[in-house]
Enzyme design. Structure first.
Site, short mmCIF file in Angstrom:
data_model
loop_
_atom_site.label_atom_id
_atom_site.label_comp_id
_atom_site.label_asym_id
_atom_site.label_seq_id
_atom_site.Cartn_x
_atom_site.Cartn_y
_atom_site.Cartn_z
N HIS A 122 0.67 -1.10 0.02
CA HIS A 122 -0.11 0.59 -0.02
C HIS A 122 0.91 1.41 -0.52
O HIS A 122 1.88 1.11 0.80
CB HIS A 122 -0.67 0.05 1.40
CG HIS A 122 -2.08 1.01 1.32
ND1 HIS A 122 -1.91 2.31 1.42
CD2 HIS A 122 -3.16 1.03 1.09
CE1 HIS A 122 -2.47 3.16 2.05
NE2 HIS A 122 -3.92 1.58 1.27
N ASP A 199 3.34 -4.51 7.45
CA ASP A 199 2.32 -3.33 7.71
C ASP A 199 0.32 -4.70 8.30
O ASP A 199 0.37 -5.01 7.14
CB ASP A 199 1.65 -2.72 6.00
CG ASP A 199 0.20 -2.55 6.27
OD1 ASP A 199 -0.52 -2.95 6.64
OD2 ASP A 199 0.52 -1.87 5.13
N GLN A 202 -4.15 -5.27 6.77
CA GLN A 202 -5.27 -6.19 6.67
C GLN A 202 -6.08 -7.49 7.06
O GLN A 202 -6.32 -8.54 7.34
CB GLN A 202 -5.33 -6.21 4.72
CG GLN A 202 -5.45 -5.17 3.80
CD GLN A 202 -6.93 -4.88 3.96
OE1 GLN A 202 -8.15 -5.32 4.57
NE2 GLN A 202 -7.49 -3.63 3.98
N LYS A 225 -10.37 -0.56 10.63
CA LYS A 225 -10.79 -2.00 9.57
C LYS A 225 -11.41 -2.91 10.23
O LYS A 225 -11.31 -4.08 9.50
CB LYS A 225 -9.27 -2.26 8.59
CG LYS A 225 -9.21 -0.91 7.95
CD LYS A 225 -7.87 -1.78 7.29
CE LYS A 225 -7.47 -0.09 5.91
NZ LYS A 225 -7.56 0.09 5.11
N CYS A 364 -4.87 2.28 -3.72
CA CYS A 364 -3.46 3.11 -3.22
C CYS A 364 -2.74 2.09 -3.30
O CYS A 364 -1.65 2.12 -1.98
CB CYS A 364 -3.88 3.54 -1.26
SG CYS A 364 -4.62 4.26 -1.08
N1 PMP Z 1 -1.71 -1.02 4.75
C1 PMP Z 1 -2.73 -1.29 3.78
C2 PMP Z 1 -2.73 -2.83 3.67
C3 PMP Z 1 -4.29 -1.05 3.52
O1 PMP Z 1 -5.11 -2.39 3.48
C4 PMP Z 1 -4.34 -0.08 4.18
C5 PMP Z 1 -5.99 0.58 4.25
N2 PMP Z 1 -6.34 1.04 2.68
C6 PMP Z 1 -3.16 0.98 5.06
C7 PMP Z 1 -2.46 0.13 4.36
C8 PMP Z 1 -3.79 2.35 5.19
O2 PMP Z 1 -4.40 2.10 6.17
P1 PMP Z 1 -4.39 3.30 6.83
O3 PMP Z 1 -5.36 4.56 6.05
O4 PMP Z 1 -5.91 3.51 8.12
O5 PMP Z 1 -4.29 4.16 7.65
#
Ligand code: PMP
Length: 407
Positions: A122, A199, A202, A225, A364
């Site tokens: 991401h 990270d 998910q 999430k 993203c």
């Molecule tokens: N990493 C991953 C794998 C994600 O799916 C997301 C959210 N789509 C993020 C990071 C970022 O999360 P946040 O917007 O809550 O900071």
């Protein structure tokens, strides 16, 4: 417990959209819905306990502080951190990763040091390192993703052979759904002398996560999430590393003492929590952890595994649909797909008219889409409150897309 019981805990799932179409929410990878208990915990805090924490000696301040710190304890137990001071409240995953890149990165990395990332990250696990690279001259390398959406183990080994200082990668891809072998990768990174940042945005919402068993140094995730509110996230860090790091943001609460011209930083975890934090949100996240724990993360994971197997089988029936990522047994509840000759935004729009919420875009993860030579995908993602009947509705909607564009 059947999925039907879970659904009843989520008030929003009772609503209709576009007058009188029931909501089919297949966008939990973007953000999850919130159960009644989380809403009630936050409501209760504002109605009964609202006060700033760690500062007052009055009843409300003590109650608020206790609730905020109890939530930290719950979160520590939930991911099996050894100590609750290894749990730092942040705004979200993004801020947690930025904290590490900024604080650990600036203190311990220098020009020419290597940071290994992957092609499936991401943006929040890419851009903080790119900013650091611009400012310090660190080198970056990205582990390749194979055609079937897995990290290439040979490429990973060749990157480790360059003795990186940091290896930062996702536990589960938000596009491909790939669940990476974190314990194995972290052990190999440690052997090569690197620290690891994972990270877990998910992963923590969807499967049991034990940071000690995984053997990682830093682990980041977001409350919103995992049935919790927005505005609260977590950075787990091993105490030894957190202790050695300089503060990220400066201000109230993160100090032990200030004199004109100098300060002494506070102890962990407060050193990294400057200013009035998201108190209600931390309490809400504690309630979310309670909610998920009672159900059991293994139960949630099994439920989602059944959904993704069913979804992939059914999606592959639809002529023109191509699902990205590995086979269902290697992924979590995320199905990103393209539809021959139809833009993902058009797919999402037709589905939306039927009350079905999916996401369309690059999610993203632009470099990953570039790798597969596609500008965008449509993505259906599942959580504990989804059921097979909703996947049937998604498939019916996709047949309407086909009728609209292919006839
Ligand atoms: N990493 C991953 C794998 C994600 O799916 C997301 C959210 N789509 C993020 C990071 C970022 O999360 P946040 O917007 O809550 O900071």
């Amino acid at each position: 417990m059947t999925p039907r019981n879970f659904r009843e805990d989520f008030p929003i799932l009772k609503r209709e959209v576009h007058p009188s179409v029931p909501l089919v929410y297949l966008d939990s990878a973007a953000t999850s819905q919130k159960p009644e208990t989380v809403l009630a915990a936050m409501d209760e805090y504002y109605r009964r306990n609202n006060a700033n924490i760690h500062r007052g000696v009055h009843v409300l301040a003590e109650e608020a502080t206790r609730a905020y710190e109890d939530a930290r304890e719950k979160i520590a137990r939930f991911i099996n951190a050894e100590k609750s001071r290894e749990i730092i409240y942040t705004r979200n995953t993004t801020e947690a990763i930025n904290l590490v890149a900024y604080s650990w990165g600036r203190a311990f990395l220098k020009k020419g040091d290597l940071v290994v990332l992957t092609e499936m990250e991401h943006h929040s696990n890419l851009v903080p390192w790119y900013i650091l690279a611009e400012q310090t001259g660190i080198e970056l390398a990205h582990v390749a993703v194979t055609g079937d959406g897995l990290l290439d183990p040979d490429d990973y080994a060749s990157k480790l052979a360059r003795f990186p200082k940091v290896v930062a990668f996702t536990h589960m891809s938000n596009v491909l759904g790939t669940i990476n072998p974190v314990a194995e990768m972290a052990a190999a990174a440690r052997k090569a002398g690197a620290i690891t940042l994972v990270d877990g945005a998910q992963a923590v919402p969807h499967m049991p996560v034990d940071v000690q068993a995984l053997g990682v140094d830093f682990y980041a995730f977001s409350g919103h999430k995992m049935c919790g509110p927005t505005g609260i996230g977590i950075l787990y860090g091993r105490e030894e590393l957190l202790k050695a790091m300089p503060p990220f943001l400066g201000g109230g609460d993160m100090i032990k003492r200030v004199e004109l011209g100098r300060f002494v930083a506070n102890e962990l975890p407060y050193k990294f929590e400057a200013g009035t934090p998201a108190i209600a949100e931390a309490i809400g996240l504690g309630a979310a952890v309670d909610y998920l724990s009672v159900i059991g993360m293994d139960v949630i994971h099994e439920h989602e595994k059944a959904l993704i197997h069913y979804a992939i089988d059914r999606l592959e029936e639809v002529p023109g649909v191509k699902v990205f990522g590995p086979s269902a047994d290697k992924k979590g509840g995320v199905a990103a797909f393209t539809f021959d000759g139809v833009h993902p935004h058009d797919v999402a729009e037709i589905l939306d008219r039927r009350g079905i919420a999916v996401r369309a875009g690059h999610h993203c993860a632009m470099p990953l889409h570039q790798k597969f030579d596609i500008p965008a995908t449509a993505r259906a993602s599942f959580y504990l409150y989804n059921e097979k009947a909703e996947i049937d509705l998604l498939i019916e909607g996709l047949y309407e897309v086909k009728k609209t564009f292919h006839s």
